[in-house]
Design a protein around this motif. Sequence first.
Motif, short mmCIF file in Angstrom:
data_model
loop_
_atom_site.label_atom_id
_atom_site.label_comp_id
_atom_site.label_asym_id
_atom_site.label_seq_id
_atom_site.Cartn_x
_atom_site.Cartn_y
_atom_site.Cartn_z
N HIS A 14 -4.79 17.03 -9.93
CA HIS A 14 -5.78 15.94 -9.90
C HIS A 14 -6.23 15.62 -8.49
CE1 HIS A 14 -4.01 15.57 -13.84
NE2 HIS A 14 -2.83 15.49 -13.25
N ASP A 15 -7.49 15.18 -8.39
CA ASP A 15 -8.01 14.59 -7.15
C ASP A 15 -7.79 15.46 -5.91
OD1 ASP A 15 -8.80 11.92 -8.31
OD2 ASP A 15 -6.67 11.92 -8.81
N PRO A 16 -8.27 16.72 -5.95
CA PRO A 16 -8.08 17.59 -4.80
C PRO A 16 -8.88 17.13 -3.58
CG PRO A 16 -9.59 18.60 -6.36
CD PRO A 16 -9.03 17.37 -7.03
N ILE A 17 -8.27 17.29 -2.42
CA ILE A 17 -8.97 17.15 -1.15
C ILE A 17 -8.94 18.54 -0.51
CG2 ILE A 17 -8.89 16.13 1.16
CD1 ILE A 17 -7.73 13.61 -0.13
N ILE A 18 -10.12 19.08 -0.22
CA ILE A 18 -10.23 20.47 0.21
C ILE A 18 -10.92 20.53 1.56
CG2 ILE A 18 -11.21 22.75 -0.36
CD1 ILE A 18 -11.24 21.76 -3.33
N GLU A 19 -10.33 21.26 2.50
CA GLU A 19 -11.00 21.49 3.79
C GLU A 19 -11.11 22.98 4.03
OE1 GLU A 19 -10.09 19.24 7.41
OE2 GLU A 19 -8.90 17.93 6.13
N VAL A 20 -12.34 23.43 4.22
CA VAL A 20 -12.60 24.85 4.48
C VAL A 20 -13.04 24.99 5.94
CG1 VAL A 20 -13.99 26.87 3.85
CG2 VAL A 20 -13.36 25.18 2.09
N LYS A 21 -12.35 25.86 6.68
CA LYS A 21 -12.77 26.19 8.06
C LYS A 21 -12.81 27.69 8.16
CE LYS A 21 -11.06 22.02 10.32
NZ LYS A 21 -10.05 21.42 11.21
N GLY A 22 -14.01 28.26 8.03
CA GLY A 22 -14.14 29.71 8.06
C GLY A 22 -13.38 30.32 6.90
N THR A 80 -10.17 30.06 6.34
CA THR A 80 -8.93 29.35 6.05
C THR A 80 -9.28 28.02 5.37
OG1 THR A 80 -7.86 30.32 7.99
CG2 THR A 80 -6.85 28.34 7.10
N ALA A 81 -8.44 27.60 4.45
CA ALA A 81 -8.70 26.34 3.76
C ALA A 81 -7.37 25.67 3.41
CB ALA A 81 -9.51 26.58 2.49
N THR A 82 -7.42 24.35 3.32
CA THR A 82 -6.26 23.62 2.80
C THR A 82 -6.70 22.82 1.58
OG1 THR A 82 -6.71 21.74 4.25
CG2 THR A 82 -5.13 23.39 5.04
N THR A 120 -2.14 26.23 1.79
CA THR A 120 -3.09 26.80 2.73
C THR A 120 -3.55 28.13 2.13
OG1 THR A 120 -1.93 25.80 4.58
CG2 THR A 120 -3.40 27.65 5.10
N LEU A 121 -4.86 28.34 2.15
CA LEU A 121 -5.41 29.56 1.54
C LEU A 121 -6.19 30.36 2.59
CD1 LEU A 121 -6.08 26.92 -0.63
CD2 LEU A 121 -6.13 28.91 -2.12
N ARG A 124 -12.13 36.95 -1.38
CA ARG A 124 -11.42 36.21 -2.42
C ARG A 124 -10.39 35.26 -1.79
NH1 ARG A 124 -6.91 38.93 -6.10
NH2 ARG A 124 -6.25 37.04 -7.17
N TRP A 125 -10.37 34.00 -2.24
CA TRP A 125 -9.40 33.03 -1.74
C TRP A 125 -8.04 33.29 -2.37
CZ3 TRP A 125 -10.16 30.12 2.37
CH2 TRP A 125 -11.47 29.85 2.76
N MET A 126 -7.01 33.33 -1.52
CA MET A 126 -5.64 33.61 -1.96
C MET A 126 -4.69 32.58 -1.34
SD MET A 126 -5.94 36.89 -3.36
CE MET A 126 -4.36 37.70 -3.16
N MET A 127 -3.58 32.34 -2.01
CA MET A 127 -2.55 31.43 -1.48
C MET A 127 -1.83 32.13 -0.33
SD MET A 127 -1.87 28.51 -3.30
CE MET A 127 -2.25 27.82 -4.93
N ALA A 128 -1.81 31.51 0.84
CA ALA A 128 -1.03 32.04 1.97
C ALA A 128 0.31 31.30 2.05
CB ALA A 128 -1.81 31.87 3.27
N LEU A 129 0.26 29.99 1.87
CA LEU A 129 1.47 29.16 1.91
C LEU A 129 1.27 28.00 0.95
CD1 LEU A 129 4.14 28.07 3.03
CD2 LEU A 129 2.84 27.01 4.89
N LEU A 130 2.14 27.87 -0.02
CA LEU A 130 2.06 26.73 -0.93
C LEU A 130 3.25 25.81 -0.69
CD1 LEU A 130 1.02 25.11 -3.36
CD2 LEU A 130 2.32 26.65 -4.83
N ARG A 131 2.95 24.60 -0.22
CA ARG A 131 4.01 23.59 -0.07
C ARG A 131 3.97 22.69 -1.31
NH1 ARG A 131 2.87 23.41 5.84
NH2 ARG A 131 4.67 24.42 6.79
N ILE A 132 5.12 22.55 -1.96
CA ILE A 132 5.24 21.71 -3.16
C ILE A 132 6.14 20.53 -2.82
CG2 ILE A 132 6.00 21.64 -5.57
CD1 ILE A 132 5.69 24.71 -5.66
#
Lengths: 169, 169, 169
Positions: free
Chosen positions: A80-88, A90-92, A134-135, A141-149
Amino acid sequence: MSDEREIQEVMARYVRAADHRDGTAMSDIFLPEGKTEIFYNNAGTAERLGELVGAKAIGAAVTTLMKPHPPRGWSHHTTHDPIIEVKGDTATLDAHFVVFNVVGAEKPEGGWPEKAAGAQGTITPIEAGYYRPTLKKVGGRWMMALLRIYHSHDRVHLQITLRLSFQFA
Amino acid sequence: MSDEREIQEVMARYVRAADHRDGTAMSDIFLPEGKTEIFYNNAGTAERLGELVGAKAIGAAVTTLMKPHPPRGWSHHTTHDPIIEVKGDTATLDAHFVVFNVVGAEKPEGGWPEKAAGAQGTITPIEAGYYRPTLKKVGGRWMMALLRIYHSHDRVHLQITLRLSFQFA
Amino acid sequence: MSDEREIQEVMARYVRAADHRDGTAMSDIFLPEGKTEIFYNNAGTAERLGELVGAKAIGAAVTTLMKPHPPRGWSHHTTHDPIIEVKGDTATLDAHFVVFNVVGAEKPEGGWPEKAAGAQGTITPIEAGYYRPTLKKVGGRWMMALLRIYHSHDRVHLQITLRLSFQFA
């Protein structure tokens, strides 16, 4: 599709892989060298339980470490309620999650009684917290690089803790 | 607005029509020849309960077959983590759903007591599953062509089952 | 980012400010002259409890009027199925909300027992309703101008009622 929608779909595929206990589908959304880090909430302090390194290991954990659903059970990992930042490239993403556990009642041998109505079983929210991946965009194609849970509860999966401790010792 | 956002708004209008028991609003998002198919989960096997054919019939079912809310009751049909594929004028969406049932406590004749705080009643997740519609863009507007509803529980609405059986016999 | 995504992110920042009891973050998403209006549901009639006027007052309410989380507690204000209309520099959003209350069990002095598994505590949906903000784009950024909050339950926050009554008398 916009980068933001593509990134939301990666998260959407993550939750389906978790709910289906589908290790192959889970591996497929991580970079080969991708990581997952799991944190619990000890009275306000995020305590790092450990990490899984590599898309293969992450997929294997889904298949072998997550408890299988009972015959009339299912789960819904919802975000729910994603906050997304895309920089080139890389994205969070930062999203709440809530996991609902579905447990169906045992069907009587003669079928449900005439008077039965409504859900034959229960739906219970059992876990909540934040997914903060972080993707990276690789080959378009966007892929998961690091998923913090980050779990909002303390110590949710003791069994996973114990088994993982061999890997992280 | 992107196609993906428009398609999400169709789903958003669907859940509001369901929560408001608004058959007219529900008919309005389906193509005239649109269909709804309902499936239940019998220990892992999706069993087809039946189908509703035509925007009018689907709207009528919302008005006449869904149980009215009690005076202090409400529902929230919520959807999560959509996966959307658009190919020209056809699209598919796959979203989890969770239905929350809101039941308010009866207000005392003299009003709520001084000490009352928090929600005067309960909120309970009563249904969960997947909405998997196929949509068509007609006249510049995305509409439901076929909505498949997969419940994660077995046999949720017996009353609907019984009444629908006359239509589907 | 599309206007619709930016508007969804304003809502996403709102729920995080509420969950973190972060008055500064909350003030930051409202226009200086922004307003919040709160409504309860008295058996189908939306009754206006009162309003908060000004970004500063709204932020202060989050910090001073919302109950702090207990040491092992947290909340997740989640929103769903937004309907967004953008007309030039003005937009409206309509989203369901469900608030989940997380209460962790007290950790035993010697740590969790060997046999403990699953979430050590409970997750309960305690509030639900609709957020219906009007937003304005000012200096290239979408901000809350007026946020109407409609609870599906009657009289959720008596303490806020009592304290606010001084402001709204």
